[in-house]
Design a protein around this motif. Structure first.
Motif, mmCIF file in Angstrom:
data_model
loop_
_atom_site.group_PDB
_atom_site.id
_atom_site.type_symbol
_atom_site.label_atom_id
_atom_site.label_comp_id
_atom_site.label_asym_id
_atom_site.label_seq_id
_atom_site.Cartn_x
_atom_site.Cartn_y
_atom_site.Cartn_z
ATOM 1 N N ASN A 205 0.816 -1.124 -0.059
ATOM 2 C CA ASN A 205 -0.048 0.108 0.157
ATOM 3 C C ASN A 205 0.855 1.240 -0.085
ATOM 4 O O ASN A 205 1.886 1.516 0.756
ATOM 5 N N PHE A 206 0.597 2.254 -0.922
ATOM 6 C CA PHE A 206 1.269 3.479 -0.786
ATOM 7 C C PHE A 206 0.105 4.474 -0.482
ATOM 8 O O PHE A 206 -1.059 4.715 -0.931
ATOM 9 N N GLN A 207 0.438 5.226 0.972
ATOM 10 C CA GLN A 207 -0.533 5.929 1.468
ATOM 11 C C GLN A 207 0.141 7.309 1.617
ATOM 12 O O GLN A 207 1.079 7.353 2.252
ATOM 13 N N ARG A 208 -0.316 8.348 0.786
ATOM 14 C CA ARG A 208 0.170 9.731 1.013
ATOM 15 C C ARG A 208 -0.453 10.563 2.178
ATOM 16 O O ARG A 208 -1.756 10.374 1.961
ATOM 17 N N VAL A 209 0.429 11.058 2.938
ATOM 18 C CA VAL A 209 -0.062 11.832 4.066
ATOM 19 C C VAL A 209 0.236 13.162 3.961
ATOM 20 O O VAL A 209 1.510 13.588 3.878
ATOM 21 N N PRO A 210 -0.497 14.269 3.756
ATOM 22 C CA PRO A 210 -0.226 15.507 3.596
ATOM 23 C C PRO A 210 0.521 16.150 5.207
ATOM 24 O O PRO A 210 0.120 15.635 6.296
ATOM 25 N N THR A 211 1.519 17.082 5.156
ATOM 26 C CA THR A 211 1.840 17.812 6.170
ATOM 27 C C THR A 211 1.612 19.105 6.198
ATOM 28 O O THR A 211 2.309 19.892 6.802
ATOM 29 N N VAL A 212 0.449 19.556 5.564
ATOM 30 C CA VAL A 212 -0.150 20.924 5.677
ATOM 31 C C VAL A 212 -1.749 20.595 5.953
ATOM 32 O O VAL A 212 -1.998 19.477 6.080
ATOM 33 N N ASP A 213 -2.184 21.562 6.607
ATOM 34 C CA ASP A 213 -3.522 21.582 7.281
ATOM 35 C C ASP A 213 -4.711 21.211 6.141
ATOM 36 O O ASP A 213 -4.842 21.719 5.152
ATOM 37 N N THR A 214 -5.252 20.091 6.251
ATOM 38 C CA THR A 214 -6.411 19.625 5.375
ATOM 39 C C THR A 214 -7.602 19.303 6.140
ATOM 40 O O THR A 214 -8.354 18.537 5.705
ATOM 41 N N SER A 215 -7.942 20.196 7.179
ATOM 42 C CA SER A 215 -8.912 19.693 8.102
ATOM 43 C C SER A 215 -10.374 19.860 7.470
ATOM 44 O O SER A 215 -11.169 19.310 7.896
ATOM 45 N N ASN A 216 -10.452 20.990 6.714
ATOM 46 C CA ASN A 216 -11.836 21.170 5.991
ATOM 47 C C ASN A 216 -11.414 21.067 4.629
ATOM 48 O O ASN A 216 -11.194 21.832 3.850
ATOM 49 N N PRO A 217 -11.393 19.636 4.023
ATOM 50 C CA PRO A 217 -11.116 19.492 2.541
ATOM 51 C C PRO A 217 -12.043 20.068 1.465
ATOM 52 O O PRO A 217 -11.677 20.203 0.318
ATOM 53 N N PHE A 218 -13.247 20.426 2.022
ATOM 54 C CA PHE A 218 -14.154 20.894 1.092
ATOM 55 C C PHE A 218 -14.042 22.420 0.694
ATOM 56 O O PHE A 218 -14.762 23.212 -0.384
ATOM 57 N N ILE A 219 -13.130 23.066 1.496
ATOM 58 C CA ILE A 219 -12.745 24.577 1.252
ATOM 59 C C ILE A 219 -11.153 24.557 0.687
ATOM 60 O O ILE A 219 -10.799 25.586 0.592
ATOM 61 N N ALA A 220 -10.593 23.512 0.557
ATOM 62 C CA ALA A 220 -9.138 23.754 0.304
ATOM 63 C C ALA A 220 -8.935 24.152 -1.272
ATOM 64 O O ALA A 220 -9.639 23.795 -2.186
ATOM 65 N N ARG A 221 -8.171 25.406 -1.417
ATOM 66 C CA ARG A 221 -7.828 25.832 -2.644
ATOM 67 C C ARG A 221 -6.928 25.255 -3.494
ATOM 68 O O ARG A 221 -6.947 25.051 -4.623
ATOM 69 N N TRP A 222 -5.963 24.328 -2.880
ATOM 70 C CA TRP A 222 -5.121 23.568 -3.556
ATOM 71 C C TRP A 222 -4.739 22.245 -3.073
ATOM 72 O O TRP A 222 -5.081 21.806 -2.076
ATOM 73 N N ILE A 223 -4.419 21.318 -3.951
ATOM 74 C CA ILE A 223 -3.975 20.064 -3.432
ATOM 75 C C ILE A 223 -2.625 20.161 -3.045
ATOM 76 O O ILE A 223 -1.701 20.609 -3.565
ATOM 77 N N PRO A 224 -2.466 19.642 -1.871
ATOM 78 C CA PRO A 224 -1.207 19.409 -1.334
ATOM 79 C C PRO A 224 -0.058 18.919 -2.249
ATOM 80 O O PRO A 224 -0.464 17.877 -2.743
ATOM 81 N N THR A 225 1.024 19.350 -2.537
ATOM 82 C CA THR A 225 2.141 18.953 -3.456
ATOM 83 C C THR A 225 2.981 17.971 -3.067
ATOM 84 O O THR A 225 2.938 17.286 -1.691
ATOM 85 N N PRO A 226 3.654 17.066 -3.695
ATOM 86 C CA PRO A 226 4.484 16.050 -3.043
ATOM 87 C C PRO A 226 5.451 16.432 -2.188
ATOM 88 O O PRO A 226 5.852 15.740 -1.088
ATOM 89 N N ASP A 227 5.905 17.829 -2.397
ATOM 90 C CA ASP A 227 6.816 18.354 -1.562
ATOM 91 C C ASP A 227 6.189 18.820 -0.121
ATOM 92 O O ASP A 227 6.665 18.898 1.234
ATOM 93 N N GLU A 228 4.718 18.723 -0.009
ATOM 94 C CA GLU A 228 4.067 19.079 1.238
ATOM 95 C C GLU A 228 3.433 17.712 1.905
ATOM 96 O O GLU A 228 2.433 17.739 2.599
ATOM 97 N N SER A 229 4.086 16.555 1.273
ATOM 98 C CA SER A 229 3.561 15.252 1.709
ATOM 99 C C SER A 229 4.543 14.374 2.214
ATOM 100 O O SER A 229 5.693 14.379 1.764
ATOM 101 N N MET A 230 4.216 13.354 2.952
ATOM 102 C CA MET A 230 4.811 11.931 3.064
ATOM 103 C C MET A 230 4.284 10.644 2.596
ATOM 104 O O MET A 230 2.894 10.851 2.514
ATOM 105 N N VAL A 231 4.873 9.947 2.419
ATOM 106 C CA VAL A 231 4.404 8.668 1.986
ATOM 107 C C VAL A 231 4.670 7.315 2.732
ATOM 108 O O VAL A 231 5.777 7.263 3.075
ATOM 109 N N VAL A 232 3.535 6.735 3.275
ATOM 110 C CA VAL A 232 3.766 5.574 4.032
ATOM 111 C C VAL A 232 3.640 4.438 3.122
ATOM 112 O O VAL A 232 2.642 4.170 2.583
ATOM 113 N N ILE A 233 4.786 3.460 3.163
ATOM 114 C CA ILE A 233 4.681 2.230 2.092
ATOM 115 C C ILE A 233 4.471 1.097 3.053
ATOM 116 O O ILE A 233 5.479 0.918 3.937
#
Length: 301
Positions: A205-233
């Protein structure tokens, strides 16, 4: 599972990012000169676009607010299992395509939102590659997972998955935020019952985890970039996985559990290349050995 005709299955929800993972596999296939039969999960929906809308309206009129593309009622699970079983035995089977847009209409000659006719897979492919919603689905009636030799789960944390779906559906399909939100809510019971359980069947499993606030996904203006993420494998069976090599090759990676490695999001493609290339070559090597009647080593997960 099949030695002579291996099957690779990528499974994940709508908006999870399976298409991006598919591109990495395509790069590996081209580099290693591997011929793959590509199968899209959308081809095994039971209804085309117009029929699905009609069915949804009928179900809503009857009080069913959870009729979705994730359920057995709206998919051809038995036919998908039969394809995996048949390909594993014979190296062929019947498939079709779902036509998503005008570009695919020009390629396949069918209107957007419809299916192409069923046709037989050429008999000279090296492996079958599935990408879609139900590549490891198990129900009381079918077991697709048992027929795949390598199963990959793509499953971002839920808020990130919703953000990705919201942005994709609004930008490429013209849906409103309200319409996408309604789809997410309508699919939730089937997501819990038929999507989540597949990730216990997958080999990796590849699970991407953002390192920025995504508390309310329905108002997020941008998708967190790879540089703003970690991935659990996560590896279901870590036997045969050279973790010291991966840690040395992937900067700033670390082990979080005995079967899990965590990497920076920008290194996902590198990690997939390092992890998946040997596994793919192993499947192809076993196929060649079986074809030549040479002794075949035991499968290494």
């Amino acid at each position: 599972m099949s030695t002579k005709h291996p099957i690779i299955s990528i499974t994940g929800s709508s908006g999870a990012g399976t298409t991006s993972v598919k591109r990495t596999f395509e790069q590996i296939f081209r580099r290693e000169n591997i011929s793959a039969a590509y199968v899209e999960g959308d081809a095994f929906h039971r209804y085309d676009r117009a029929e699905m809308r009609h069915q949804m309206a009928e179900q809503a009129a009857q009080g069913n607010r959870h009729f979705s593309h994730f359920s057995p009622e709206t998919n051809l699970f038995a036919e998908l299992e039969d394809l995996f079983r048949t390909y594993g035995r014979t190296g062929t089977g019947v498939v079709r395509r779902y036509v998503h847009d005008e570009e695919e209409e020009r390629l396949y000659g069918s209107p957007p939102g419809t299916f192409t006719p069923w046709e037989r897979i050429p008999a000279d492919t090296d492996l079958l590659f599935y990408e879609g919603l139900h590549g490891a689905v198990v129900t009381d009636e079918v077991n697709v997972a048992e027929h795949a030799d390598l199963k990959i789960g793509v499953v971002p944390v839920i808020n990130l998955e919703w953000i990705q779906k919201l942005h994709r559906d609004r930008s490429t399909r013209g849906y409103s935020t309200e319409a996408v939100t309604d789809t997410i809510l309508r699919r939730m019971p089937d997501y819990v019952n038929y999507i989540c359980p597949q990730f216990t069947e997958t080999d990796i499993n590849f699970q991407r985890v953002p390192t920025v606030d995504t508390s309310n996904p329905f108002i997020a203006r941008w998708i967190p970039t790879p540089d703003e993420s970690m991935v659990v494998i996560r590896f279901r069976n870590p036997r045969g996985i050279d973790f010291p090599y991966l840690l040395a090759m992937i900067p700033n990676s670390f082990m979080s559990r005995a079967n899990s490695i965590v990497i920076h999001g920008s290194k996902l493609d590198l990690a997939m290349q390092l992890i998946l290339t040997p596994l793919i070559l192993q499947l192809v090597d076993r196929k060649k050995r079986a074809a030549s009647h040479a002794p075949v080593p035991e499968r290494v997960d």
